[in-house]
Motif scaffolding. Structure first.
Motif, PDB file in Angstrom:
ATOM      1  N   GLY A  97      68.420  -6.012  97.863  1.00 36.14           N
ATOM      2  CA  GLY A  97      67.897  -7.360  98.079  1.00 36.14           C
ATOM      3  C   GLY A  97      68.241  -8.271  96.920  1.00 36.14           C
ATOM      4  O   GLY A  97      67.446  -9.111  96.508  1.00 36.14           O
ATOM      5  N   THR A 111      69.873 -10.852  96.398  1.00 35.32           N
ATOM      6  CA  THR A 111      69.850 -12.315  96.505  1.00 35.32           C
ATOM      7  C   THR A 111      68.458 -12.843  96.836  1.00 35.32           C
ATOM      8  O   THR A 111      68.272 -14.041  97.014  1.00 35.32           O
ATOM      9  N   MET A 144      62.808 -11.734  94.448  1.00 38.13           N
ATOM     10  CA  MET A 144      62.612 -10.671  93.443  1.00 38.13           C
ATOM     11  C   MET A 144      63.942 -10.096  92.984  1.00 38.13           C
ATOM     12  O   MET A 144      64.094  -9.733  91.813  1.00 38.13           O
ATOM     13  N   GLU A 147      73.376  -8.055 101.627  1.00 33.44           N
ATOM     14  CA  GLU A 147      74.183  -8.339 102.833  1.00 33.44           C
ATOM     15  C   GLU A 147      74.658  -9.790 102.837  1.00 33.44           C
ATOM     16  O   GLU A 147      75.315 -10.207 103.768  1.00 33.44           O
ATOM     17  N   SER A 148      74.256 -10.537 101.809  1.00 29.63           N
ATOM     18  CA  SER A 148      74.615 -11.969 101.830  1.00 29.63           C
ATOM     19  C   SER A 148      75.268 -12.420 100.542  1.00 29.63           C
ATOM     20  O   SER A 148      75.142 -13.567 100.143  1.00 29.63           O
ATOM     21  N   PHE A 168      63.011  -4.298  96.308  1.00 28.29           N
ATOM     22  CA  PHE A 168      62.090  -5.361  96.714  1.00 28.29           C
ATOM     23  C   PHE A 168      62.778  -6.081  97.857  1.00 28.29           C
ATOM     24  O   PHE A 168      63.474  -7.090  97.665  1.00 28.29           O
ATOM     25  N   TYR A 209      67.413   2.099 102.516  1.00 24.41           N
ATOM     26  CA  TYR A 209      67.848   2.251 101.112  1.00 24.41           C
ATOM     27  C   TYR A 209      67.178   3.465 100.457  1.00 24.41           C
ATOM     28  O   TYR A 209      67.823   4.227  99.724  1.00 24.41           O
ATOM     29  N   THR A 244      58.571  -3.226  97.635  1.00 25.83           N
ATOM     30  CA  THR A 244      58.427  -3.797  98.978  1.00 25.83           C
ATOM     31  C   THR A 244      57.050  -3.487  99.547  1.00 25.83           C
ATOM     32  O   THR A 244      56.492  -2.404  99.306  1.00 25.83           O
ATOM     33  N   THR A 245      56.485  -4.410 100.283  1.00 34.84           N
ATOM     34  CA  THR A 245      55.180  -4.212 100.924  1.00 34.84           C
ATOM     35  C   THR A 245      55.319  -4.458 102.427  1.00 34.84           C
ATOM     36  O   THR A 245      56.340  -4.943 102.901  1.00 34.84           O
ATOM     37  N   SER A 275      52.213  -1.912  94.955  1.00 37.09           N
ATOM     38  CA  SER A 275      52.153  -3.163  95.702  1.00 37.09           C
ATOM     39  C   SER A 275      52.269  -4.362  94.769  1.00 37.09           C
ATOM     40  O   SER A 275      52.556  -5.473  95.205  1.00 37.09           O
ATOM     41  N   HIS A 299      53.141 -17.882  98.379  1.00 40.02           N
ATOM     42  CA  HIS A 299      54.107 -18.905  98.786  1.00 40.02           C
ATOM     43  C   HIS A 299      54.266 -18.909 100.317  1.00 40.02           C
ATOM     44  O   HIS A 299      53.938 -17.920 101.005  1.00 40.02           O
ATOM     45  N   LYS A 304      56.152 -15.977 102.466  1.00 40.12           N
ATOM     46  CA  LYS A 304      55.751 -14.566 102.512  1.00 40.12           C
ATOM     47  C   LYS A 304      55.490 -14.148 103.949  1.00 40.12           C
ATOM     48  O   LYS A 304      54.745 -14.811 104.672  1.00 40.12           O
ATOM     49  N   ASP A 335      54.438 -10.832 105.181  1.00 36.04           N
ATOM     50  CA  ASP A 335      53.373  -9.884 105.509  1.00 36.04           C
ATOM     51  C   ASP A 335      52.008 -10.415 105.076  1.00 36.04           C
ATOM     52  O   ASP A 335      51.896 -11.129 104.082  1.00 36.04           O
ATOM     53  N   PHE A 395      56.482  -9.395  87.635  1.00 39.00           N
ATOM     54  CA  PHE A 395      56.689  -8.261  88.551  1.00 39.00           C
ATOM     55  C   PHE A 395      57.968  -7.505  88.186  1.00 39.00           C
ATOM     56  O   PHE A 395      58.016  -6.271  88.192  1.00 39.00           O
TER      57      PHE A 395
END
Ligand SMILES: NC(=O)C1=CN([C@@H]2O[C@H](COP(=O)(O)OP(=O)(O)OC[C@H]3O[C@@H](n4cnc5c(N)ncnc54)[C@H](O)[C@@H]3O)[C@@H](O)[C@H]2O)C=CC1
Ligand SMILES: O=C(O)C1=N[C@H](C(=O)O)C[C@H](O)C1
Length: 249
Positions: free
Chosen positions: A15, A17, A20, A40-41, A64, A73, A88-89, A112, A144, A147, A149, A224
């Protein structure tokens, strides 16, 4: 930085890009870690589909992302014998089980929330709940507007700690509407999404004509990233198993 002398030869950032991911890349650069970026980006990063071909002994993967990506992953890293730090959560039960399976193969450290202040909050909440039996408890988390979840993984960790401190499971009441007075055995859980708020968690205990409020506010995602890299440096070289952030702080 606990364990820095034993730290990874390279940090694999999935992740890369993301909000986090970018913080982790910056923190790795600041600490002088070699990095493998997975995204992937981003054409400068490797794709998750190629991850197995790139993992090396001495790597630690830090994830994350989102559950649907994270689990792939984690499995790839475990199959390659690479330790994993998971931030990741939002996993479901099957996802939680997959993480536990990976921890049978490699060391996995999951939290978390990698802010050291949250670890202090979790301890303070347990102490307050034990000291104030019968007080009404309400948990509010604010993040923010991007988010996905809800409630936050941190809020779920707080709620689990409250149940553990009480020795029973409170009924988690997600908001109220209409005629809906509080009933015994409830804990209110409230979720707010607004602006670019990095992460706020409040626990309120009310009773006996007094109110106790315990609050943590993250002012940067760097807090974090710093905790996650401390965890990666600590995890490198350990035995397979499932570890927690409190194991190293
Ligand atoms: N444990 C902790 O201390 C913290 C945990 N988090 C958690 O980390 C996760 C990520 O948060 P953010 O960075 O804000 O999210 P984000 O949306 O900014 O970044 C997510 C990253 O995952 C990638 N991604 C998403 N779905 C994918 C897929 N199917 N395949 C490949 N890549 C995929 C995206 O490209 C992006 O790079 C969330 O679960 C969040 O709750 C966030 C901050 C602190
Ligand atoms: O999505 C976020 O931003 C955060 N998520 C984590 C959670 O779900 O608890 C940790 C932190 O609050 C930031």
């Amino acid at each position: 930085m606990p364990g820095a002398e034993l730290g990874p030869d390279r940090v694999v950032v999935t992740g890369a890009t993301g909000r986090m991911g970018e913080e982790l890349l910056a923190a790795c650069e600041e600490r002088g870690h070699d990095v493998l970026a997975v995204s992937e980006s981003d054409d400068d990063a490797i794709s998750g589909a190629d991850l197995a071909d790139h993992l090396e002994p001495g790597d630690v993967l830090v994830d994350f992302t989102l559950p649907e990506a994270s689990l792939g992953y984690v499995e790839t890293a475990a199959d390659a014998g690479v330790p994993v730090v998971i931030g990741t959560t939002g996993y479901d039960g099957a996802g939680e089980a997959s993480i536990e399976e990976a921890a049978e193969q490699v060391p996995v450290l999951r939290a978390s929330n990698f802010a050291r202040g949250i670890q202090a909050l979790l301890g303070a909440v347990r102490e307050a709940v034990a000291a104030l039996p019968g007080y009404d408890v309400e948990v509010t988390e604010t993040h923010h507007n991007g988010k996905r979840d809800a409630p936050s993984g941190t809020a779920l960790s707080i709620l689990d700690g409250i149940d553990d401190a009480r020795g029973d499971e409170l009924d988690r009441k997600y908001g109220r509407e209409g005629v809906d007075p509080r009933e015994d055995g409830e804990v209110g859980v409230h979720v707010r999404r607004a602006g670019g708020i990095k992460g706020e968690h409040e626990v309120l205990l009310a009773g006996n004509e007094e109110v106790l409020t315990l609050t943590h506010r993250a002012e940067s995602r760097g807090v974090f990233a710093a905790g996650a890299l401390d965890a990666a440096e600590w995890l490198a070289g350990r035995e397979a198993g499932l570890y927690a952030f409190e194991d190293l702080i």
